[in-house]
Design an enzyme around this catalytic site. Structure first.
Site, mmCIF file in Angstrom:
data_model
loop_
_atom_site.group_PDB
_atom_site.id
_atom_site.type_symbol
_atom_site.label_atom_id
_atom_site.label_comp_id
_atom_site.label_asym_id
_atom_site.label_seq_id
_atom_site.Cartn_x
_atom_site.Cartn_y
_atom_site.Cartn_z
ATOM 1 N N HIS A 1 42.354 36.633 -16.262
ATOM 2 C CA HIS A 1 41.622 35.537 -15.622
ATOM 3 C C HIS A 1 40.118 35.786 -15.608
ATOM 4 O O HIS A 1 39.412 35.236 -14.758
ATOM 5 C CB HIS A 1 42.157 35.315 -14.204
ATOM 6 N N TRP B 1 13.188 53.896 7.561
ATOM 7 C CA TRP B 1 13.731 53.104 6.458
ATOM 8 C C TRP B 1 13.157 51.716 6.659
ATOM 9 O O TRP B 1 13.487 51.039 7.628
ATOM 10 C CB TRP B 1 15.255 53.098 6.563
ATOM 11 N N ARG C 1 20.610 60.168 6.255
ATOM 12 C CA ARG C 1 20.830 58.795 6.724
ATOM 13 C C ARG C 1 20.107 57.780 5.844
ATOM 14 O O ARG C 1 20.412 56.593 5.897
ATOM 15 C CB ARG C 1 20.328 58.657 8.161
ATOM 16 N N CYS D 1 16.907 54.855 9.976
ATOM 17 C CA CYS D 1 15.902 55.638 10.698
ATOM 18 C C CYS D 1 16.509 56.725 11.581
ATOM 19 O O CYS D 1 17.625 56.593 12.075
ATOM 20 C CB CYS D 1 15.078 54.720 11.580
ATOM 21 N N LYS E 1 22.897 55.900 4.667
ATOM 22 C CA LYS E 1 24.206 56.340 5.151
ATOM 23 C C LYS E 1 24.693 55.454 6.289
ATOM 24 O O LYS E 1 25.835 55.042 6.325
ATOM 25 C CB LYS E 1 24.102 57.798 5.614
ATOM 26 N N GLU F 1 37.374 50.936 -4.735
ATOM 27 C CA GLU F 1 36.635 52.099 -4.225
ATOM 28 C C GLU F 1 36.084 52.947 -5.383
ATOM 29 O O GLU F 1 34.960 53.440 -5.319
ATOM 30 C CB GLU F 1 37.561 52.916 -3.306
ATOM 31 N N GLU G 1 27.465 53.247 -6.847
ATOM 32 C CA GLU G 1 26.569 53.797 -5.821
ATOM 33 C C GLU G 1 25.768 54.991 -6.327
ATOM 34 O O GLU G 1 24.571 55.083 -6.077
ATOM 35 C CB GLU G 1 27.389 54.312 -4.622
ATOM 36 N N LYS H 1 32.171 53.721 -5.799
ATOM 37 C CA LYS H 1 31.641 55.098 -5.886
ATOM 38 C C LYS H 1 30.778 55.242 -7.133
ATOM 39 O O LYS H 1 29.686 55.790 -7.088
ATOM 40 C CB LYS H 1 32.773 56.131 -5.960
ATOM 41 N N ASN I 1 13.798 53.437 16.599
ATOM 42 C CA ASN I 1 14.858 52.970 15.686
ATOM 43 C C ASN I 1 15.297 51.599 16.178
ATOM 44 O O ASN I 1 15.400 51.388 17.390
ATOM 45 C CB ASN I 1 16.087 53.887 15.740
ATOM 46 N N GLY I 2 15.623 50.702 15.256
ATOM 47 C CA GLY I 2 16.107 49.378 15.673
ATOM 48 C C GLY I 2 15.134 48.288 15.279
ATOM 49 O O GLY I 2 14.226 48.511 14.456
HETATM 50 C C1 G6P Z 1 26.896 52.338 4.021
HETATM 51 C C2 G6P Z 1 27.315 53.678 3.456
HETATM 52 C C3 G6P Z 1 28.757 53.615 2.960
HETATM 53 C C4 G6P Z 1 29.670 53.137 4.079
HETATM 54 C C5 G6P Z 1 29.194 51.820 4.704
HETATM 55 C C6 G6P Z 1 29.935 51.527 5.999
HETATM 56 O O1 G6P Z 1 26.848 51.400 3.013
HETATM 57 O O2 G6P Z 1 26.462 54.043 2.406
HETATM 58 O O3 G6P Z 1 29.177 54.897 2.529
HETATM 59 O O4 G6P Z 1 30.966 52.959 3.574
HETATM 60 O O5 G6P Z 1 27.814 51.919 5.048
HETATM 61 O O6 G6P Z 1 29.593 52.504 6.936
HETATM 62 P P1 G6P Z 1 30.481 52.917 8.162
HETATM 63 O O7 G6P Z 1 29.697 54.023 8.825
HETATM 64 O O8 G6P Z 1 30.567 51.693 9.048
HETATM 65 O O9 G6P Z 1 31.799 53.355 7.674
#
Ligand code: G6P
Length: 610
Positions: free
Chosen positions: A506, A74, A27, A2, A605, A483, A490, A487, A99-100
């Site tokens: 394994h 959100w 976000r 949010c 985000k 990673e 995602e 990526k 927010n929260g």
């Molecule tokens: C969300 C984002 C990721 C990020 C993760 C941790 O899942 O989409 O891109 O790596 O949060 O976020 P931070 O801000 O703590 O690095």
């Protein structure tokens, strides 16, 4: 997740609120709304879906006013519906965004229903609007009613409130969620994130935990948790409008991938200027805090967690310290055998990921007081709760999939490794100079890796129709395989797994057939021969191999094995360089599949809830 923006001005603030909400879109959100005090009325427009739909609706309804609040939601409590979207209005008089999460919303709801308040939504937020209204009805000012109400809330909140009976007044409160006040010329603002107001001002006051504030167009007064007036420092944010614009790029992710030489250079600046791995890079009393550290515990989520996994290899090999890396949401709920002289390192791009923040607090409750945050957002919650801080200088990261934040986190973690190694007498001046030199060359090596984009885009065409993919790496490149898989899943929605190549036999080998692309990170390091054997294992099962090999490894293509040569092997910093091709691969596969690259479905985000 949010986002909040609010403005008190003499101009019509509706376009500003809409623009602010657009800048908060990154976000992650599923509905949006604005409310204004226009004349003697509170008016509101809300929409599910994109802010552009809200913008059109606001225009159609002729919404204009000098005071207003806006929100991107959100969904947590209650589905994605217009009636659950913020702002929430109490009795046609007062509008509020939040927010929260309000944990005691059920009790408050029952109490307020008994007092005669009718609820229109399933949200936890609506209780706050009615509670403030209730105290106003008892004679409190808008600020006084807010201050009374927040003392009865359990949970986390950033709040902004307007009331038709106070046409020029915006009040705000913060506990556990970021909120700042922006100081303009003859107009003032509130926002959860500086990007929402940067078109009008970069002068900001970050509210502290428990603060409330009254904001009018020509005055701002902040109050502490005890409701006493307080003067908070004014910061000048270095977030620029240009960093929030796409420029010549198609997507923010693409822009951010290409910004990495600059982002790394900026992050390195402080280290190189210090002429070495000075503990002061991590804060004034870092030498004292780090001097007698006996182990390191890293806590993070998502991509930041993978940065921690790379760092473990460095910290154990170079600084000689035992290092554990935990996913924050796991650590915070498990009984931990804490050792007193442990350094707790949190890694977070946003600085507000709730699980990471709570894991940090949990570590504190175990008596772990040596805490360090590696973060990209100044004054966010996690660095504020930490004793030491290193700010990466990646600049605003808008794409949900983290790229430049990741590689700059790795630089910070490498610098931390070298500081710890130096304090422990594990590296001498010559070794230190050699590492510094490697860092100086890093932006150039990353630029070379970026130049591989056209070849990677061709591979992406082959990936696009696939349903699954496997990423393999060994040693400190194993987290890069993780990673790469993250990526890809995602943003392209292809199911992808990252595995240490030695684990192939394994389990994952059972999945390999001609439909399964297998990406291999194959740097020219001590494990190269082992990786080559793993490649043969996949080849023998008909798997299609896509190998990223260092230019000096003499690794040639063969049947079923395609090779892209990354720059020559850069030694210890190699995982940073190898992160680039997997980012580009995910980006181009997503492009080929036509997904929403910067805002992948269901993801946010900043994850500010559990
Ligand atoms: C969300 C984002 C990721 C990020 C993760 C941790 O899942 O989409 O891109 O790596 O949060 O976020 P931070 O801000 O703590 O690095």
């Amino acid at each position: 997740m949010c986002g909040i923006v609010g403005a008190a001005a003499s101009r019509d603030v509706v376009p500003f609120l809409v623009d602010g909400l657009k800048r908060l879109e990154y976000r992650g959100y599923d509905s949006a709304g604005i409310a204004v005090v226009a004349g003697e009325d509170v008016r509101r427009v809300r929409r599910t879906g994109r802010v552009s739909e809200l913008e059109a609706a606001a225009a159609a309804e002729g919404l204009h006013a000098p005071l207003g609040i806006g929100h991107t939601r959100w969904a947590t409590h209650g589905g994605v519906t217009e009636s659950n979207a913020h702002p929430h209005i109490s009795v046609g008089e007062l509008a509020l965004v939040h927010n929260g999460i309000i944990e005691n919303h059920e009790q408050q709801r029952q109490r307020l229903q008994a007092l005669g308040y009718a609820f229109e939504s399933q949200t936890d937020t609506e209780v706050v609007a009615h509670l403030i209204h209730h105290y106003r009805a008892q004679g409190a000012s808008l600020l006084g009613a807010l201050q009374r109400a927040v003392k009865e809330l359990h949970g986390a909140y950033a709040l902004a409130v307007i009331d038709r009976r106070d046409p020029g007044v915006l009040v705000a409160a913060r506990m556990g969620c970021p909120l700042l006040v922006g100081l303009g010329e003859g107009e003032n603002f509130v926002a959860s994130d500086v990007s929402a107001i940067v078109s009008a001002t970069r002068r900001v006051i970050y509210l502290e935990e428990g603060d409330t504030a009254q904001v009018t167009r020509d005055a701002v007064q902040v109050y502490d948790a005890g409701d006493a007036p307080v003067v908070r420092e004014v910061h000048v944010s270095d977030v620029s409008l240009a960093s929030l614009e796409l420029g010549p790029y198609r997507h923010f992710m693409q822009k951010e991938i290409h910004e990495q030489p600059r982002a790394l250079g900026d992050t390195l600046e402080g280290i190189v200027d210090a002429g070495g791995f000075d503990p002061a890079l991590f804060g004034k009393d870092a030498a004292e805090v780090l001097a007698d550290v006996e182990s390191v515990q890293i806590l993070a989520c998502g991509t930041s967690y993978y940065a921690g996994l790379v760092a473990r290899y460095w910290i154990e090999a170079i600084a000689g310290l035992p290092c554990a890396v935990d996913i924050a949401s796991e650590y915070r709920y498990r009984p931990v055998a804490a050792t007193a002289r442990q350094l707790v390192v949190t890694i977070s791009q946003s600085g507000e990921t709730l699980d990471t923040l709570e894991a940090l607090k949990y570590a504190g409750s175990l008596g772990l007081v040596r805490t360090l945050a590696i973060c990209n957002v100044p004054e966010s919650a996690i660095p504020r709760a930490s004793r030491l801080v290193f700010y990466t200088r990646a600049g605003a990261e808008i794409g949900v999939a983290s790229t430049k934040a990741f590689t700059t986190q790795l630089v910070a973690l490498f610098a931390l490794t070298c500081v710890l190694a130096r304090l422990r007498g594990r590296i001498d001046a010559a070794q230190e100079a050699a590492y510094l030199d490697e860092l100086r060359h890093l932006p150039g090596s990353v630029q070379h890796a970026l130049n591989l984009e056209p070849q990677i885009a061709l591979w992406a065409e082959q990936f696009a129709p696939r349903q699954h993919a496997l990423f393999l790496g060994r040693g400190m490149h194993y987290p890069i395989a993780l990673e790469g898989a993250l990526k890809l899943k995602e943003i392209s929605y292809i199911h992808a797994e990252g595995y240490p190549a030695g684990e192939l036999k394994h389990g994952p080998l059972a999945l390999v057939d001609e439909q399964m692309p297998v990406v291999v990170i194959a740097p020219n390091d001590a494990l190269l021969e082992k990786v080559k054997s793993n490649i043969q294992e996949v080849r023998a099962r008909g798997g299609q191999m896509y190998v990223f090999a260092d230019a000096d490894s003499h690794f040639g293509p063969s049947e079923q094995v395609q090779v892209i040569r990354t720059p020559r092997h850069v030694g210890t910093l190699s995982p940073i360089v190898h992160a680039i091709p997997v980012q580009l691969l995910a980006y181009h596969v997503a492009l080929a599949r036509g997904t929403d690259v910067d805002k992948p479905r269901n993801l946010a985000k900043s994850v500010t809830v559990e």
